[in-house]
Write an enzyme that holds these catalytic residues in place. Structure first.
Site, PDB file in Angstrom:
ATOM      1  N   SER A 141       0.854  -1.194   0.000  1.00 54.13           N
ATOM      2  CA  SER A 141       0.000   0.000   0.000  1.00 54.13           C
ATOM      3  C   SER A 141       0.886   1.237   0.000  1.00 54.13           C
ATOM      4  O   SER A 141       2.054   1.176   0.443  1.00 54.13           O
ATOM      5  CB  SER A 141      -0.848  -0.047   1.273  1.00 54.13           C
ATOM      6  OG  SER A 141      -1.163   1.238   1.736  1.00 54.13           O
ATOM      7  N   TYR A 154      -1.483  -1.707  10.525  1.00 56.83           N
ATOM      8  CA  TYR A 154      -1.654  -1.886   9.072  1.00 56.83           C
ATOM      9  C   TYR A 154      -0.409  -1.362   8.349  1.00 56.83           C
ATOM     10  O   TYR A 154       0.162  -2.021   7.479  1.00 56.83           O
ATOM     11  CB  TYR A 154      -2.906  -1.124   8.610  1.00 56.83           C
ATOM     12  CG  TYR A 154      -3.048  -1.024   7.113  1.00 56.83           C
ATOM     13  CD1 TYR A 154      -3.736  -2.002   6.392  1.00 56.83           C
ATOM     14  CD2 TYR A 154      -2.496   0.043   6.390  1.00 56.83           C
ATOM     15  CE1 TYR A 154      -3.858  -1.924   5.013  1.00 56.83           C
ATOM     16  CE2 TYR A 154      -2.609   0.131   5.019  1.00 56.83           C
ATOM     17  CZ  TYR A 154      -3.295  -0.851   4.333  1.00 56.83           C
ATOM     18  OH  TYR A 154      -3.410  -0.773   2.972  1.00 56.83           O
TER      19      TYR A 154
HETATM   20  N1  LIG Z   1      -8.401  -2.082  -1.359  1.00 55.97           N
HETATM   21  C1  LIG Z   1      -7.462  -1.154  -1.315  1.00 55.97           C
HETATM   22  O1  LIG Z   1      -7.746   0.062  -1.310  1.00 55.97           O
HETATM   23  C2  LIG Z   1      -6.019  -1.557  -1.331  1.00 55.97           C
HETATM   24  C3  LIG Z   1      -5.035  -0.593  -1.646  1.00 55.97           C
HETATM   25  C4  LIG Z   1      -3.693  -0.948  -1.632  1.00 55.97           C
HETATM   26  C5  LIG Z   1      -3.336  -2.256  -1.290  1.00 55.97           C
HETATM   27  N2  LIG Z   1      -4.301  -3.178  -0.987  1.00 55.97           N
HETATM   28  C6  LIG Z   1      -3.871  -4.520  -0.608  1.00 55.97           C
HETATM   29  O2  LIG Z   1      -4.317  -5.444  -1.586  1.00 55.97           O
HETATM   30  C7  LIG Z   1      -4.505  -6.731  -0.987  1.00 55.97           C
HETATM   31  C8  LIG Z   1      -5.844  -7.321  -1.416  1.00 55.97           C
HETATM   32  O3  LIG Z   1      -6.859  -6.474  -0.938  1.00 55.97           O
HETATM   33  P1  LIG Z   1      -8.309  -6.338  -1.595  1.00 55.97           P
HETATM   34  O4  LIG Z   1      -8.560  -4.884  -1.748  1.00 55.97           O
HETATM   35  O5  LIG Z   1      -8.470  -7.235  -2.772  1.00 55.97           O
HETATM   36  O6  LIG Z   1      -9.184  -6.836  -0.344  1.00 55.97           O
HETATM   37  P2  LIG Z   1     -10.312  -7.976  -0.180  1.00 55.97           P
HETATM   38  O7  LIG Z   1     -11.331  -7.855  -1.256  1.00 55.97           O
HETATM   39  O8  LIG Z   1     -10.743  -7.877   1.247  1.00 55.97           O
HETATM   40  O9  LIG Z   1      -9.504  -9.337  -0.421  1.00 55.97           O
HETATM   41  C9  LIG Z   1      -8.621  -9.854   0.517  1.00 55.97           C
HETATM   42  C10 LIG Z   1      -8.266 -11.269   0.114  1.00 55.97           C
HETATM   43  O10 LIG Z   1      -7.306 -11.791   1.045  1.00 55.97           O
HETATM   44  C11 LIG Z   1      -7.743 -13.083   1.468  1.00 55.97           C
HETATM   45  N3  LIG Z   1      -7.255 -13.402   2.797  1.00 55.97           N
HETATM   46  C12 LIG Z   1      -7.315 -12.633   3.917  1.00 55.97           C
HETATM   47  N4  LIG Z   1      -6.804 -13.301   4.968  1.00 55.97           N
HETATM   48  C13 LIG Z   1      -6.430 -14.520   4.510  1.00 55.97           C
HETATM   49  C14 LIG Z   1      -5.850 -15.670   5.108  1.00 55.97           C
HETATM   50  N5  LIG Z   1      -5.555 -15.700   6.422  1.00 55.97           N
HETATM   51  N6  LIG Z   1      -5.599 -16.751   4.331  1.00 55.97           N
HETATM   52  C15 LIG Z   1      -5.897 -16.740   3.005  1.00 55.97           C
HETATM   53  N7  LIG Z   1      -6.429 -15.680   2.384  1.00 55.97           N
HETATM   54  C16 LIG Z   1      -6.703 -14.583   3.116  1.00 55.97           C
HETATM   55  C17 LIG Z   1      -9.268 -12.987   1.408  1.00 55.97           C
HETATM   56  O11 LIG Z   1      -9.856 -14.278   1.267  1.00 55.97           O
HETATM   57  P3  LIG Z   1     -10.604 -15.133   2.417  1.00 55.97           P
HETATM   58  O12 LIG Z   1     -11.287 -14.161   3.335  1.00 55.97           O
HETATM   59  O13 LIG Z   1     -11.509 -15.990   1.614  1.00 55.97           O
HETATM   60  O14 LIG Z   1      -9.522 -15.899   3.067  1.00 55.97           O
HETATM   61  C18 LIG Z   1      -9.465 -12.195   0.129  1.00 55.97           C
HETATM   62  O15 LIG Z   1      -9.402 -13.058  -0.979  1.00 55.97           O
HETATM   63  C19 LIG Z   1      -4.362  -6.532   0.528  1.00 55.97           C
HETATM   64  O16 LIG Z   1      -3.094  -6.966   0.915  1.00 55.97           O
HETATM   65  C20 LIG Z   1      -4.492  -5.012   0.694  1.00 55.97           C
HETATM   66  O17 LIG Z   1      -3.778  -4.516   1.802  1.00 55.97           O
HETATM   67  C21 LIG Z   1      -5.623  -2.863  -1.017  1.00 55.97           C
END
Ligand SMILES: NC(=O)c1ccc[n+]([C@@H]2O[C@H](COP(=O)([O-])OP(=O)(O)OC[C@H]3O[C@@H](n4cnc5c(N)ncnc54)[C@H](OP(=O)(O)O)[C@@H]3O)[C@@H](O)[C@H]2O)c1
Length: 269
Positions: A141, A154
């Protein structure tokens, strides 16, 4: 790397960026391996890919569990061989001040994304090194470059992802395995629903950078993989923000703090 016919493993593939990234690689002709905890959601993503003519296999696993990761990695190595691309994207974590964060939640935020990325990478590196090609892609991030208030644990975990990527790149120099660090600005995924109370803590200044769809981030990840890029900021203006912080750290820190989340005032004793 030409991704057609390659084996691409994506963690956090049941939702948001991970699901979109798996679909984007599959459309390019890669075979994708989907990892996350929620079997039904993983199966739905895999079925969607197969319905479009792609190849996908789902592996339900908690990637914060080192033993479970080792077990699923053994099954993948046995059934499919070493991935060509490993995408460490699974992540969660609420934005909270240190004193608001339950200790077990602080531990969990290091467990995913950082330790999860470590376990997954560690599990596949020997086979990837033996082959002498491949790419590790880590998602972090902008908090790993310029910090805002009210998201302590975070932020630390995203710095860990950045540090892990830089350390791995040095370690893997000359092995044929590249490392890409992807830094998207705000993404309109379900992250903010999965981690309640987070969206309102985004500093007002950061809103100037706009937001991306998971599909836009996925396309950026595919492009970065195809072009063997070391560091990618999405959208490009995020890079300009990071550079502004590098050149003018004091005013940018001041802006992030002034436009960021404030603690509620203390009640008089
Ligand atoms: N959204 C934003 O604004 C943003 C910006 C910059 C970076 N990011 C980063 O991008 C990444 C993905 O985020 P996203 O926005 O796609 O969020 P999301 O829609 O909440 O997806 C998160 C994913 O991580 C999986 N996950 C979480 N804990 C897990 C565990 N213990 N074991 C296996 N899988 C796990 C979840 O699947 P299950 O719950 O099915 O396990 C889900 O598939 C994160 O690292 C986040 O910090 C996000």
């Amino acid at each position: 790397m030409n991704v057609r016919g390659r084996l691409v493993l994506v963690t956090g593939a049941s939702s948001g960026i991970g699901a979109a990234t798996a679909r984007a690689f599959a459309r390019k002709g890669a075979r994708v391996l989907l990892l996350a905890r929620t079997r039904s959601a993983l199966d739905a993503v895999a079925a969607g890919i197969v319905a479009e003519g792609g190849e996908a296999d789902a592996f339900p696993v908690d990637v914060s569990d080192a033993g479970a990761v080792a077990e699923v990695a053994r099954a993948i190595l046995h059934g499919h061989g070493a991935p060509d691309v490993v995408i460490n994207n699974a992540g969660s974590g609420r934005w909270l001040f240190a004193e608001e964060t339950p200790p077990e939640e602080a531990v969990q935020m290091m467990a995913v994304p950082y330790f999860a990325a470590f376990y997954v990478t560690r599990a596949f590196l020997p086979a990837m090194r033996a082959r002498g090609t491949g790419r590790i892609v880590n998602v972090t991030s902008p908090a790993a470059f310029a910090v805002w208030p009210g998201a302590t644990a975070y932020t630390v975990a995203r710095w860990a992802m950045r540090g892990f990527s830089e350390a791995l790149r040095a370690d893997l120099h000359g092995t044929g395995i590249g490392v890409t660090l992807v830094t998207p600005a705000a993404v309109r995924s379900q992250y903010f629903e999965h981690n309640p109370g987070t969206a309102e803590r985004l500093p007002r200044i950061a809103r100037l950078f706009g937001s991306l769809t998971p599909e836009e981030v996925a396309d950026g990840i595919v492009r970065a993989t195809e072009r063997d890029r070391h560091r990618v900021f999405l959208p490009f203006r995020t890079r300009l923000g990071v550079l502004a912080h590098k050149w003018f750290p004091r005013p940018v820190d001041w802006l992030l703090i002034r436009t960021g989340w404030n603690r509620a005032p203390l009640e008089p004793a």
